[in-house]
Design a protein around this motif. Structure first.
Motif, PDB file in Angstrom:
ATOM      1  N   UNK A 125       0.819  -1.206   0.000  1.00 54.16           N
ATOM      2  CA  UNK A 125       0.000   0.000   0.000  1.00 54.16           C
ATOM      3  C   UNK A 125       0.858   1.264   0.000  1.00 54.16           C
ATOM      4  N   UNK A 126       0.287   2.335  -0.487  1.00 51.85           N
ATOM      5  CA  UNK A 126       0.897   3.654  -0.294  1.00 51.85           C
ATOM      6  C   UNK A 126       0.440   4.148   1.076  1.00 51.85           C
ATOM      7  N   UNK A 127       1.385   4.336   1.992  1.00 52.66           N
ATOM      8  CA  UNK A 127       1.029   4.663   3.361  1.00 52.66           C
ATOM      9  C   UNK A 127       0.749   6.153   3.552  1.00 52.66           C
ATOM     10  N   UNK A 128      -0.177   6.441   4.440  1.00 55.44           N
ATOM     11  CA  UNK A 128      -0.484   7.827   4.786  1.00 55.44           C
ATOM     12  C   UNK A 128       0.718   8.410   5.533  1.00 55.44           C
ATOM     13  N   UNK A 129       1.226   9.564   5.134  1.00 57.34           N
ATOM     14  CA  UNK A 129       2.442  10.132   5.731  1.00 57.34           C
ATOM     15  C   UNK A 129       2.188  10.896   7.026  1.00 57.34           C
ATOM     16  N   UNK A 130       1.270  10.365   7.857  1.00 56.34           N
ATOM     17  CA  UNK A 130       0.928  10.994   9.138  1.00 56.34           C
ATOM     18  C   UNK A 130       0.798   9.897  10.180  1.00 56.34           C
ATOM     19  N   UNK A 131       1.307  10.146  11.385  1.00 63.18           N
ATOM     20  CA  UNK A 131       1.096   9.209  12.485  1.00 63.18           C
ATOM     21  C   UNK A 131      -0.295   9.477  13.067  1.00 63.18           C
ATOM     22  N   UNK A 132      -1.179   8.512  12.940  1.00 65.40           N
ATOM     23  CA  UNK A 132      -2.554   8.663  13.421  1.00 65.40           C
ATOM     24  C   UNK A 132      -2.618   8.214  14.874  1.00 65.40           C
ATOM     25  N   UNK A 133      -2.697   9.152  15.777  1.00 64.44           N
ATOM     26  CA  UNK A 133      -2.667   8.860  17.212  1.00 64.44           C
ATOM     27  C   UNK A 133      -3.989   9.251  17.855  1.00 64.44           C
ATOM     28  N   UNK A 134      -4.510   8.342  18.664  1.00 64.07           N
ATOM     29  CA  UNK A 134      -5.730   8.614  19.417  1.00 64.07           C
ATOM     30  C   UNK A 134      -5.449   8.544  20.904  1.00 64.07           C
ATOM     31  N   UNK A 135      -6.107   9.390  21.671  1.00 66.49           N
ATOM     32  CA  UNK A 135      -5.932   9.411  23.130  1.00 66.49           C
ATOM     33  C   UNK A 135      -7.291   9.309  23.806  1.00 66.49           C
ATOM     34  N   UNK A 136      -7.375   8.387  24.778  1.00 65.00           N
ATOM     35  CA  UNK A 136      -8.579   8.256  25.588  1.00 65.00           C
ATOM     36  C   UNK A 136      -8.340   8.740  27.011  1.00 65.00           C
ATOM     37  N   UNK A 137      -7.066   8.803  27.410  1.00 67.87           N
ATOM     38  CA  UNK A 137      -6.661   9.279  28.730  1.00 67.87           C
ATOM     39  C   UNK A 137      -5.514  10.261  28.534  1.00 67.87           C
ATOM     40  N   UNK A 138      -5.335  11.152  29.481  1.00 62.62           N
ATOM     41  CA  UNK A 138      -4.334  12.204  29.362  1.00 62.62           C
ATOM     42  C   UNK A 138      -3.043  11.790  30.061  1.00 62.62           C
ATOM     43  N   UNK A 139      -1.984  11.641  29.284  1.00 60.90           N
ATOM     44  CA  UNK A 139      -0.688  11.258  29.851  1.00 60.90           C
ATOM     45  C   UNK A 139       0.404  11.559  28.834  1.00 60.90           C
ATOM     46  N   UNK A 140       1.645  11.343  29.210  1.00 55.16           N
ATOM     47  CA  UNK A 140       2.757  11.509  28.291  1.00 55.16           C
ATOM     48  C   UNK A 140       2.889  12.918  27.753  1.00 55.16           C
ATOM     49  N   UNK A 141       3.262  13.022  26.479  1.00 56.99           N
ATOM     50  CA  UNK A 141       3.456  14.334  25.863  1.00 56.99           C
ATOM     51  C   UNK A 141       2.144  15.111  25.781  1.00 56.99           C
ATOM     52  N   UNK A 142       1.002  14.383  25.723  1.00 58.45           N
ATOM     53  CA  UNK A 142      -0.287  15.074  25.705  1.00 58.45           C
ATOM     54  C   UNK A 142      -0.535  15.834  26.988  1.00 58.45           C
ATOM     55  N   UNK A 143      -0.144  15.253  28.113  1.00 64.50           N
ATOM     56  CA  UNK A 143      -0.297  15.924  29.404  1.00 64.50           C
ATOM     57  C   UNK A 143       0.595  17.151  29.482  1.00 64.50           C
ATOM     58  N   UNK A 144       1.819  17.044  28.978  1.00 69.02           N
ATOM     59  CA  UNK A 144       2.742  18.183  28.983  1.00 69.02           C
ATOM     60  C   UNK A 144       2.144  19.345  28.204  1.00 69.02           C
ATOM     61  N   UNK A 145       1.623  19.050  27.004  1.00 68.51           N
ATOM     62  CA  UNK A 145       1.036  20.105  26.182  1.00 68.51           C
ATOM     63  C   UNK A 145      -0.224  20.681  26.828  1.00 68.51           C
ATOM     64  N   UNK A 146      -1.036  19.818  27.427  1.00 64.85           N
ATOM     65  CA  UNK A 146      -2.255  20.292  28.089  1.00 64.85           C
ATOM     66  C   UNK A 146      -1.927  21.273  29.207  1.00 64.85           C
ATOM     67  N   UNK A 147      -0.903  20.971  29.991  1.00 65.85           N
ATOM     68  CA  UNK A 147      -0.524  21.856  31.089  1.00 65.85           C
ATOM     69  C   UNK A 147      -0.037  23.203  30.588  1.00 65.85           C
ATOM     70  N   UNK A 148       0.526  23.220  29.395  1.00 66.18           N
ATOM     71  CA  UNK A 148       1.028  24.471  28.832  1.00 66.18           C
ATOM     72  C   UNK A 148      -0.063  25.279  28.141  1.00 66.18           C
ATOM     73  N   UNK A 149      -1.001  24.571  27.460  1.00 67.94           N
ATOM     74  CA  UNK A 149      -1.935  25.271  26.581  1.00 67.94           C
ATOM     75  C   UNK A 149      -3.410  24.974  26.835  1.00 67.94           C
ATOM     76  N   UNK A 150      -3.692  23.941  27.632  1.00 65.87           N
ATOM     77  CA  UNK A 150      -5.082  23.560  27.826  1.00 65.87           C
ATOM     78  C   UNK A 150      -5.649  22.799  26.651  1.00 65.87           C
ATOM     79  N   UNK A 151      -4.764  22.317  25.767  1.00 68.18           N
ATOM     80  CA  UNK A 151      -5.193  21.589  24.577  1.00 68.18           C
ATOM     81  C   UNK A 151      -4.111  20.595  24.195  1.00 68.18           C
ATOM     82  N   UNK A 152      -4.453  19.670  23.288  1.00 69.27           N
ATOM     83  CA  UNK A 152      -3.492  18.724  22.731  1.00 69.27           C
ATOM     84  C   UNK A 152      -3.678  18.717  21.221  1.00 69.27           C
ATOM     85  N   UNK A 153      -2.625  19.075  20.500  1.00 73.31           N
ATOM     86  CA  UNK A 153      -2.676  19.128  19.037  1.00 73.31           C
ATOM     87  C   UNK A 153      -3.848  19.987  18.542  1.00 73.31           C
ATOM     88  N   UNK A 154      -4.100  21.063  19.239  1.00 73.46           N
ATOM     89  CA  UNK A 154      -5.162  21.977  18.846  1.00 73.46           C
ATOM     90  C   UNK A 154      -6.540  21.593  19.319  1.00 73.46           C
TER      91      UNK A 154
END
Length: 322
Positions: A125-154
């Motif tokens: 297949x021709x692969x989609x050039x994006x990492x498709x990430x889903x989050x159901x709980x807040x942790x890791x880099x998502x938590x870091x961004x949330x603490x800074x901006x109140x959002x994750x990836x917009x």
């Protein structure tokens, strides 16, 4: 999901036979009837060769999961016994349970004896050039961004969330798909639209969150929470998406024991956390932010990591790993 993704990305394998190398990585073993075309952090890709004409099959690939382990964008010298088989068998188990949501790339499990149990024949297949990430709980880099901006990836989130908080619903938090040795960078949904188009971006968001939601419905019945996950998609000629690579494994997802979940603190994970913890400990002596490769893992860390992978497989599938 880990914040540094593990597993080979097949984005370039539809058009090139170039072999990618990572520090500490090694090409897969030679397989009669196949030619090696690519090695990622964890997986090796081979193309079937016609025994009469000697021509390479342009429609299929043999996807082989090795026992290699990566951490912090490095492929370690140490191997985790049975890891490749666990990732392959768990992905096949999940593919069956997600088939009504999205088609997958598996053609056959009839593979050479040398890689039986840890390889599948898949569609090229021709692969989609994006990492498709889903989050159901807040942790890791998502938590870091949330603490800074109140959002994750917009994606704006409610106030007052903390480590391991359950989100109101799964969210799509994509990243770039960086070459081996580089770091993926968080991007917004609008940036995904700009890169792959509105129709594909909408499919990515819908399918990623649906896969995570379905995964949690099933895993929760078995005492496991899926905090987040990374999924790979290929593109059909008509623009529809096909689920590829691996799905809902300890390498692509973050699993937590449901009975131990307590928001406000880090959670124990069914993944390679033993590896990360040791690498960042004083015992390893390794500088994560330096340029030197990580040291080999102690046998105790290897054994604990294997046991964790086995526990993840057995908890989710209800099957004994043989």
């Amino acid at each position: 999901m880990t914040d540094e993704r593990s597993g080979a990305t097949t984005s370039d394998t539809t058009t090139s036979d170039t072999t990618a190398r990572a520090e500490g990585d090694a090409a897969g073993p030679p397989l009669p009837g196949y030619v090696h075309v690519y090695s990622g952090k964890v997986r090796d890709l081979y193309a079937p060769v016609d025994p009469v004409t000697g021509e390479t099959d342009q429609t299929r690939l043999l996807l082989v999961a090795s026992d290699r382990v990566s951490a912090y964008d490095w492929v370690l010298d140490s191997l985790i016994p049975d890891k490749g088989a666990i990732l392959t068998q768990l992905s096949l188990w999940w593919f069956e349970r997600l088939a009504d949501l999205v088609p997958n790339h598996v053609v056959s499990t009839d593979v050479p004896a040398q890689v039986a149990g840890r390889a599948v024949l898949v569609r090229r297949l021709q692969m989609v050039p994006v990492e498709a990430i889903g989050r159901a709980y807040l942790t890791g880099s998502g938590l870091v961004e949330y603490r800074e901006r109140g959002s994750v990836c917009g994606v704006s989130l409610p106030q007052g969330l903390t480590e391991a908080s359950r989100l109101p619903e799964p969210i799509f938090t994509p990243t770039t798909k960086a070459p081996i040795g580089s770091h993926d960078e968080a991007i917004t949904y609008e940036e995904v639209v700009a890169q792959v188009g509105a129709a594909t971006a909408a499919q990515l968001r819908r399918l990623t969150t649906a896969i995570l939601a379905r995964g949690n419905e099933i895993a929760a019945q078995r005492g496991v929470l899926i905090a987040d996950t990374k999924v790979e998609f290929g593109i059909e000629p008509d623009g529809s998406l096909v689920l590829a690579d691996e799905v809902l494994t300890p390498d692509s997802s973050r699993f937590w024991p449901a009975s131990e979940w307590v928001p406000g603190r880090p959670q124990r994970s069914y993944d390679k956390q033993f590896v990360r913890d040791w690498l960042t400990s004083a015992e390893s002596g390794w500088d994560r932010h330096g340029e030197q490769p990580p040291p080999a893992l102690p046998s105790s860390v290897v054994e604990q990591t294997r046991a964790t992978y086995v526990a993840a497989y057995e908890s989710i599938t209800g099957r004994r790993f043989e």
